[in-house]
Design a protein around this motif. Structure first.
Motif: not given
Length: 354
Positions: A191-194, A197-201, A290-291, A304-313
Motif C-alpha cells: 500500500s505504501s509502494k511508490n 522503474d527508479g522513479f519516485t511517485i 500523481l506527480k 516516467p510515464h510508464m512508471a506512472m502507469e505501473k503505479y496506477m495498476k
C-alpha cells in the motif's frame, strides 16, 4: 543356610530373566515401531496475500526481509543474524544465534524458480539437525496463495521419537504466525509502494488552475513545432490581457495514439483558476494527482510515464484527466541535457485509490 542362598540365587535369576525379557520386549517394540513409523516429517501452513506473487516472493527470498516476518523474532528480540553472499541469490547463507528458544543455525538458499523458494536448514543448537523449507506462490483471483512447508528426515530408530514429539503441535503455530506476519508485512508495504522503474511517485493535491492554450490533434513528429508556434502566441496574448502565469509552459495530452502516431494535445500555460483568454481554449483542473519529476532529454520521457502507469495498476488508481507535462526549465538554457526538468502530473479519481 545353603537352601536359603540357593533360593535367593534362584529369585535373582528369575528377576534377571524378567528384566531381560522386558528389555527384549522393548527392543522388539522399538524395532517394530521404527520400521512401521514414518521417517519423514512435514509441516505446512498457508495464507492468501493481496499482492502479486513476484512481490510476495521478494519478501521470502531476500534474507534482509526475513527478520521482519519471522515468528521466532518474538521469542528472542535480541537474536543476532548475518547474511553471506548476494542476498536473494542461490547460495546465500543466513546465520542466526539466539536464546534456547531459537538456538543457533544456518539457512542456505538452494533453489529459486517461478513460484518457489527452497532453502536448506542446518540446526546447530540446541540440537543438531537438517531440514528443508519450501515456500510456494500461486496467483488466484487477484490474490497470491502462499504455502510454507517444513520437511525433514528422522532415520530409524530416531523416528520413534515421533511418539513423544508432535511436530505439528510444536511447529504448526509458529509457521502459521509466520504466514500471518508475512501477509501483514507484504500488504502494508504494497500500500505504501511508490517507486517504480527508479522513479519516485508522489500523491499530491494539485491546486485548482486553468490552462490557457491551443488544442488540436497533432502528428507526433510535429509536436515540437506545435509547441514552438503556440507558446509564444499564448504568452504574448496573456501579457496583453494582464493574465499572470501560474506555472511553467505545459503540454496536456488527452489522447495518445501510438499506432496512429498522433496525439490530441494542448500547448498551454497555467493561469489563475477561472481565467479565460479570447482566441484560446481554457481547461480547468485541480485536486488529487500523481506527480513525478523527470530529469533528462525529452526523448527519454516515456520512462516516467510508464512508471506512472505501473503505479496506477499497482494501486488501482484511475486517471480522470489528461496527462500533464510541465516544462520546468528551458532545455536551451542548461549545459547538460540531463538537467532538463519535466514535472509530470496524472490527475486521478481520489475515491478509487487504495
Amino acid at each position: 543356610m545353603f537352601n536359603i542362598e540357593l533360593n535367593q540365587t534362584h529369585q535373582t535369576m528369575k528377576a534377571l530373566k524378567v528384566v531381560g525379557g522386558v528389555v527384549v520386549l522393548l527392543v522388539v517394540v522399538v524395532a517394530v515401531l521404527a520400521f512401521t513409523m514414518p521417517t519423514h516429517v512435514s509441516v505446512t501452513r498457508s495464507t492468501k496475500i493481496d499482492a502479486p506473487a513476484d512481490y510476495v516472493m521478494k519478501h521470502v527470498k531476500n534474507f534482509a526481509q526475513i527478520n521482519a516476518w519471522s515468528p521466532w523474532m518474538d521469542k528472542d528480540p535480541e537474536m543476532t543474524s548475518s547474511i553471506e553472499g548476494e542476498d536473494g541469490q542461490v547460495g546465500t547463507v543466513y546465520s542466526w544465534s539466539g536464546n534456547e528458544d531459537v538456538g543457533k543455525g544456518e539457512q542456505t538458499l538452494t533453489e529459486i524458480s517461478d513460484g518457489k523458494v527452497v532453502s536448506h536448514l542446518h540446526f546447530i543448537t540446541p540440537f543438531e539437525g537438517e531440514a528443508n523449507a519450501t515456500t510456494t506462490f500461486s496467483e488466484v483471483d487477484g490474490m497470491t496463495e502462499v504455502s510454507w512447508a517444513y520437511d525433514s528426515e528422522m532415520p530409524i530408530p530416531m523416528n520413534v521419537m515421533g511418539l513423544f514429539m508432535d511436530m505439528e503441535e510444536m511447529l504448526g503455530p509458529d509457521f502459521q504466525k509466520g504466514m500471518d506476519n508475512l501477509k501483514a508485512l507484504v500488504e502494508s508495504n504494497k500500500s505504501s509502494k511508490n517507486e517504480f522503474d527508479g522513479f519516485t511517485i508522489e500523491t499530491i493535491d494539485m491546486p485548482e488552475r486553468t490552462y490557457i492554450g491551443a488544442r488540436d490533434t497533432v502528428p507526433m513528429a510535429e509536436m515540437g513545432a506545435f509547441f514552438a508556434t503556440n507558446f509564444g502566441q499564448i504568452m504574448g496574448s496573456m501579457t496583453k490581457a494582464g493574465l499572470e502565469m501560474a506555472g511553467m509552459p505545459s503540454g496536456l495530452y488527452f489522447i495518445w495514439d501510438e499506432e496512429g502516431q498522433s496525439t490530441e494535445m494542448m500547448a498551454a500555460i497555467p493561469a489563475a483558476a477561472g481565467s479565460e483568454l479570447e482566441g484560446f481554449e481554457s481547461f480547468k483542473i485541480g485536486g488529487k494527482a500523481l506527480k513525478v519529476d523527470y530529469y533528462g532529454p525529452y526523448e527519454g520521457a516515456a520512462g516516467p510515464h510508464m512508471a506512472m502507469e505501473k503505479y496506477m495498476k499497482w494501486h488501482g488508481s484511475i486517471m480522470n484527466g489528461p496527462a500533464i507535462e510541465e516544462y520546468a526549465n528551458d532545455p536551451t538554457t542548461v549545459s547538460d541535457p540531463s538537467e532538463t526538468h519535466t514535472i509530470i502530473y496524472y490527475p486521478i479519481d481520489e475515491g478509487l485509490r487504495d
